[in-house]
Design an enzyme around this catalytic site. Structure first.
Site, mmCIF file in Angstrom:
data_model
loop_
_atom_site.group_PDB
_atom_site.id
_atom_site.type_symbol
_atom_site.label_atom_id
_atom_site.label_comp_id
_atom_site.label_asym_id
_atom_site.label_seq_id
_atom_site.Cartn_x
_atom_site.Cartn_y
_atom_site.Cartn_z
ATOM 1 N N ARG A 1 -10.056 1.725 8.583
ATOM 2 C CA ARG A 1 -9.695 0.328 8.808
ATOM 3 C C ARG A 1 -10.817 -0.501 9.402
ATOM 4 O O ARG A 1 -10.660 -1.707 9.588
ATOM 5 C CB ARG A 1 -8.507 0.236 9.767
ATOM 6 C CG ARG A 1 -7.236 0.640 9.107
ATOM 7 C CD ARG A 1 -6.054 0.305 9.979
ATOM 8 N NE ARG A 1 -4.916 0.995 9.421
ATOM 9 C CZ ARG A 1 -3.735 0.451 9.206
ATOM 10 N NH1 ARG A 1 -3.495 -0.779 9.566
ATOM 11 N NH2 ARG A 1 -2.778 1.156 8.662
ATOM 12 N N LYS B 1 0.803 -1.231 0.000
ATOM 13 C CA LYS B 1 0.000 0.000 0.000
ATOM 14 C C LYS B 1 0.833 1.277 0.000
ATOM 15 O O LYS B 1 0.596 2.182 -0.783
ATOM 16 C CB LYS B 1 -0.832 0.034 1.284
ATOM 17 C CG LYS B 1 -2.280 -0.248 1.149
ATOM 18 C CD LYS B 1 -2.977 -0.083 2.506
ATOM 19 C CE LYS B 1 -2.247 -0.807 3.608
ATOM 20 N NZ LYS B 1 -2.188 -0.180 4.894
ATOM 21 N N ARG C 1 11.245 -1.933 11.197
ATOM 22 C CA ARG C 1 10.182 -1.246 11.918
ATOM 23 C C ARG C 1 9.838 -2.024 13.179
ATOM 24 O O ARG C 1 9.779 -3.241 13.151
ATOM 25 C CB ARG C 1 8.941 -1.141 11.024
ATOM 26 C CG ARG C 1 8.615 0.285 10.634
ATOM 27 C CD ARG C 1 7.576 0.333 9.573
ATOM 28 N NE ARG C 1 6.276 -0.192 10.028
ATOM 29 C CZ ARG C 1 5.173 -0.128 9.305
ATOM 30 N NH1 ARG C 1 5.205 0.419 8.100
ATOM 31 N NH2 ARG C 1 4.044 -0.619 9.755
ATOM 32 N N ARG D 1 11.216 -6.713 5.601
ATOM 33 C CA ARG D 1 11.153 -5.280 5.275
ATOM 34 C C ARG D 1 12.220 -4.489 6.041
ATOM 35 O O ARG D 1 12.435 -4.690 7.225
ATOM 36 C CB ARG D 1 9.766 -4.743 5.633
ATOM 37 C CG ARG D 1 9.650 -3.241 5.400
ATOM 38 C CD ARG D 1 8.242 -2.806 5.182
ATOM 39 N NE ARG D 1 7.420 -2.892 6.380
ATOM 40 C CZ ARG D 1 6.129 -2.588 6.388
ATOM 41 N NH1 ARG D 1 5.527 -2.200 5.287
ATOM 42 N NH2 ARG D 1 5.434 -2.701 7.505
ATOM 43 N N ARG E 1 -1.457 -8.033 13.419
ATOM 44 C CA ARG E 1 -1.913 -7.064 12.419
ATOM 45 C C ARG E 1 -2.732 -7.754 11.340
ATOM 46 O O ARG E 1 -3.738 -7.226 10.883
ATOM 47 C CB ARG E 1 -0.721 -6.332 11.812
ATOM 48 C CG ARG E 1 -0.156 -5.262 12.747
ATOM 49 C CD ARG E 1 1.305 -4.978 12.479
ATOM 50 N NE ARG E 1 1.552 -4.387 11.188
ATOM 51 C CZ ARG E 1 2.729 -4.446 10.558
ATOM 52 N NH1 ARG E 1 3.744 -5.094 11.103
ATOM 53 N NH2 ARG E 1 2.883 -3.875 9.386
HETATM 54 P P1 ADP Z 1 0.382 -1.653 8.151
HETATM 55 O O1 ADP Z 1 -0.773 -1.304 7.277
HETATM 56 O O2 ADP Z 1 1.442 -2.405 7.414
HETATM 57 O O3 ADP Z 1 0.003 -2.291 9.447
HETATM 58 P P2 ADP Z 1 0.738 1.175 8.776
HETATM 59 O O4 ADP Z 1 2.025 1.931 8.694
HETATM 60 O O5 ADP Z 1 -0.358 1.571 7.862
HETATM 61 O O6 ADP Z 1 1.167 -0.341 8.537
HETATM 62 O O7 ADP Z 1 0.190 1.212 10.276
HETATM 63 C C1 ADP Z 1 1.004 0.886 11.366
HETATM 64 C C2 ADP Z 1 0.202 0.882 12.677
HETATM 65 O O8 ADP Z 1 -0.344 2.199 12.917
HETATM 66 C C3 ADP Z 1 -1.011 -0.045 12.728
HETATM 67 O O9 ADP Z 1 -0.677 -1.371 13.067
HETATM 68 C C4 ADP Z 1 -1.868 0.646 13.812
HETATM 69 O O10 ADP Z 1 -1.394 0.368 15.111
HETATM 70 C C5 ADP Z 1 -1.628 2.125 13.537
HETATM 71 N N1 ADP Z 1 -2.658 2.683 12.627
HETATM 72 C C6 ADP Z 1 -2.455 3.139 11.356
HETATM 73 N N2 ADP Z 1 -3.608 3.573 10.809
HETATM 74 C C7 ADP Z 1 -4.579 3.369 11.747
HETATM 75 C C8 ADP Z 1 -5.989 3.576 11.798
HETATM 76 N N3 ADP Z 1 -6.664 4.057 10.754
HETATM 77 N N4 ADP Z 1 -6.656 3.252 12.931
HETATM 78 C C9 ADP Z 1 -6.009 2.753 13.986
HETATM 79 N N5 ADP Z 1 -4.696 2.508 14.016
HETATM 80 C C10 ADP Z 1 -3.970 2.818 12.915
#
Ligand code: ADP
Ligand code: ZN
Length: 210
Positions: free
Chosen positions: A88, A13, A152, A122, A163
């Site tokens: 989400r 993404k 990360r 990653r 996740r």
């Molecule tokens: P990924 O999609 O690979 O899990 P992201 O960088 O998009 O990685 O998100 C990392 C973390 O940030 C998520 O696991 C969550 O804890 C938090 N996060 C990101 N976007 C949201 C959201 N819309 N609502 C709640 N938590 C979020």
């Protein structure tokens, strides 16, 4: 043109959102990046968010919305944006629907079995932010800027499984709603970067009425 990019953790993404934004001159809004930035800056919000992120759980919506609303006020969002990482779940979809109009939601579809390997391998550049997979790296430095690479903090096996589980339980049912709305496009994600990118661009064009 407002695009929502959907996909499990590791689906690519973030990389694809950046490519699409560069090409279509849209603003890239990543809630994950906004949260990581808050954590790095050590703000009150960042401190609260950190525990959730390290467990692979959702950060409370109020916190994410706060960052998102601030980001949406920036002038670069006027010409349209790609939203990466939000919404989400159904609750977040409802909240965002009140604030913005979404033209198309593109899902990058990929099997879980392919995701774990992608995420554990990653690496992220600490200076320019570029992401890589170890299988493509020849040295321990960023090929683009020479910066140090890191893993990360949420890319460990336990957090990754969480996740993915949260994605299936919360995000997948929400994706169905985009389908009902008639704006969902699905692109096969287990292909090379350029092929996925072309698929996404075609999907977006189908809904471009501007
Ligand atoms: P990924 O999609 O690979 O899990 P992201 O960088 O998009 O990685 O998100 C990392 C973390 O940030 C998520 O696991 C969550 O804890 C938090 N996060 C990101 N976007 C949201 C959201 N819309 N609502 C709640 N938590 C979020
Ligand atoms: Zn770099």
């Amino acid at each position: 043109m407002n695009v929502v990019l959907l996909g499990a953790p590791g689906s690519g993404k973030g990389t694809q959102a950046a490519l699409v934004c560069k090409n279509l001159h849209l603003a890239h809004i990543s809630t994950g990046d906004l949260l990581r930035q808050a954590v790095k800056q050590g703000t009150e919000l960042g401190l609260q968010a950190k525990e959730y992120m390290n467990k692979g759980a959702f950060v409370p919506m109020e916190l994410v919305l706060k960052l998102l609303e601030e980001r949406l006020k920036q002038p670069d969002c006027k010409k349209g944006f790609v939203l990466d990482g939000f919404p989400r779940n159904k609750e977040q979809l409802e909240a965002i629907s009140k604030k913005i109009k979404t033209d198309v939601a593109v899902l990058i579809q990929i099997e879980d079995s392919a995701l774990e390997a992608r995420l554990t391998g990653r690496r992220v550049c600490t200076s320019c932010g570029e992401t890589y997979h170890i299988s493509h790296l020849v040295t321990e430095r960023c090929p683009k800027c020479g910066g140090a690479l890191m893993i990360r903090s949420d890319d460990n096996v336990q957090t990754i499984r969480n996740r993915l589980q949260v994605f299936h339980k919360e995000t997948q049912p929400m994706i169905e709603e985009y389908k009902t709305m008639g704006i969902l496009e699905v692109v096969e994600g287990d292909a090379d970067m350029l092929t996925v990118y072309q698929g996404i661009m075609e999907a977006i064009k189908k809904h471009d009425n501007h």
